[in-house]
Design a protein around this motif. Structure first.
Motif, mmCIF file in Angstrom:
data_model
loop_
_atom_site.group_PDB
_atom_site.id
_atom_site.type_symbol
_atom_site.label_atom_id
_atom_site.label_comp_id
_atom_site.label_asym_id
_atom_site.label_seq_id
_atom_site.Cartn_x
_atom_site.Cartn_y
_atom_site.Cartn_z
ATOM 1 N N UNK A 5 61.849 42.234 23.371
ATOM 2 C CA UNK A 5 60.672 42.368 24.215
ATOM 3 C C UNK A 5 60.300 41.025 24.826
ATOM 4 N N UNK A 6 59.668 41.089 25.963
ATOM 5 C CA UNK A 6 59.218 39.889 26.661
ATOM 6 C C UNK A 6 57.770 39.600 26.283
ATOM 7 N N UNK A 7 57.608 39.209 25.041
ATOM 8 C CA UNK A 7 56.329 38.791 24.495
ATOM 9 C C UNK A 7 56.619 37.568 23.624
ATOM 10 N N UNK A 8 55.596 36.851 23.153
ATOM 11 C CA UNK A 8 55.875 35.630 22.393
ATOM 12 C C UNK A 8 56.804 35.841 21.194
ATOM 13 N N UNK A 9 56.579 36.902 20.459
ATOM 14 C CA UNK A 9 57.412 37.150 19.279
ATOM 15 C C UNK A 9 58.857 37.455 19.672
ATOM 16 N N UNK A 34 63.081 40.237 35.398
ATOM 17 C CA UNK A 34 62.963 41.333 34.430
ATOM 18 C C UNK A 34 61.521 41.463 33.955
ATOM 19 N N UNK A 35 60.884 40.321 33.710
ATOM 20 C CA UNK A 35 59.482 40.335 33.295
ATOM 21 C C UNK A 35 58.621 41.014 34.356
ATOM 22 N N UNK A 52 54.448 30.539 21.964
ATOM 23 C CA UNK A 52 55.281 30.068 23.075
ATOM 24 C C UNK A 52 55.507 28.562 23.036
ATOM 25 N N UNK A 53 54.648 27.820 22.359
ATOM 26 C CA UNK A 53 54.822 26.376 22.229
ATOM 27 C C UNK A 53 56.086 26.031 21.446
ATOM 28 N N UNK A 54 56.587 26.981 20.681
ATOM 29 C CA UNK A 54 57.780 26.758 19.847
ATOM 30 C C UNK A 54 59.081 27.035 20.595
ATOM 31 N N UNK A 55 58.977 27.477 21.832
ATOM 32 C CA UNK A 55 60.181 27.786 22.606
ATOM 33 C C UNK A 55 60.684 26.504 23.260
ATOM 34 N N UNK A 64 58.890 32.070 29.868
ATOM 35 C CA UNK A 64 57.743 31.597 29.081
ATOM 36 C C UNK A 64 56.602 31.207 30.024
ATOM 37 N N UNK A 65 56.931 30.517 31.102
ATOM 38 C CA UNK A 65 55.903 30.124 32.071
ATOM 39 C C UNK A 65 55.265 31.346 32.724
#
Length: 84
Positions: A5-9, A34-35, A52-55, A64-65
Motif C-alpha cells: 500500500x502507498x501509506x507510511x507503513x 500510481x499514487x 516517512x522520516x525513516x524512508x 513519499x513527498x
C-alpha cells in the motif's frame, strides 16, 4: 518485485524488503503516478506521517513527498480496479 500500500507503513515495509533481498530489487507500482491513480480520502495521522522520516531509499522519495503533500493513504487494490 513487491507491491504494498502507498501509506507510511507500506512504504516502510517496501524499503525493508529491498534491504532484506540482496541483488536487484524492483518496487512495483510505487511511483507518484500510481499514487495519483489510487484515489482515497483516508487521512494519515501526524504519528503515522512521522514514519516517512525513516524512508531513505531515493527510489521511494518522490512518492513519499506526494504522501506528505496530500496526507492521504492510497491502496493498490484501487489501482487494480482502475485498470480493469
Amino acid at each position: 518485485m513487491k507491491s504494498v500500500d502507498l501509506d507510511p507503513e507500506g512504504i516502510l515495509i517496501a524499503q525493508k524488503l529491498s534491504r532484506y533481498y540482496k541483488g536487484e530489487f524492483h518496487y512495483w507500482h510505487m511511483e507518484t503516478e500510481d499514487y495519483e491513480m489510487c484515489k482515497s480520502e483516508e487521512g494519515i495521522s501526524p504519528k503515522r506521517m512521522r514514519i516517512l522520516e525513516r524512508i531513505t531509499d531515493d527510489r521511494l522519495k518522490p512518492v513519499v513527498e506526494r504522501i506528505k503533500a496530500y496526507e492521504t493513504a492510497r491502496y493498490q487494490e484501487m489501482l487494480m480496479e482502475e485498470r480493469k
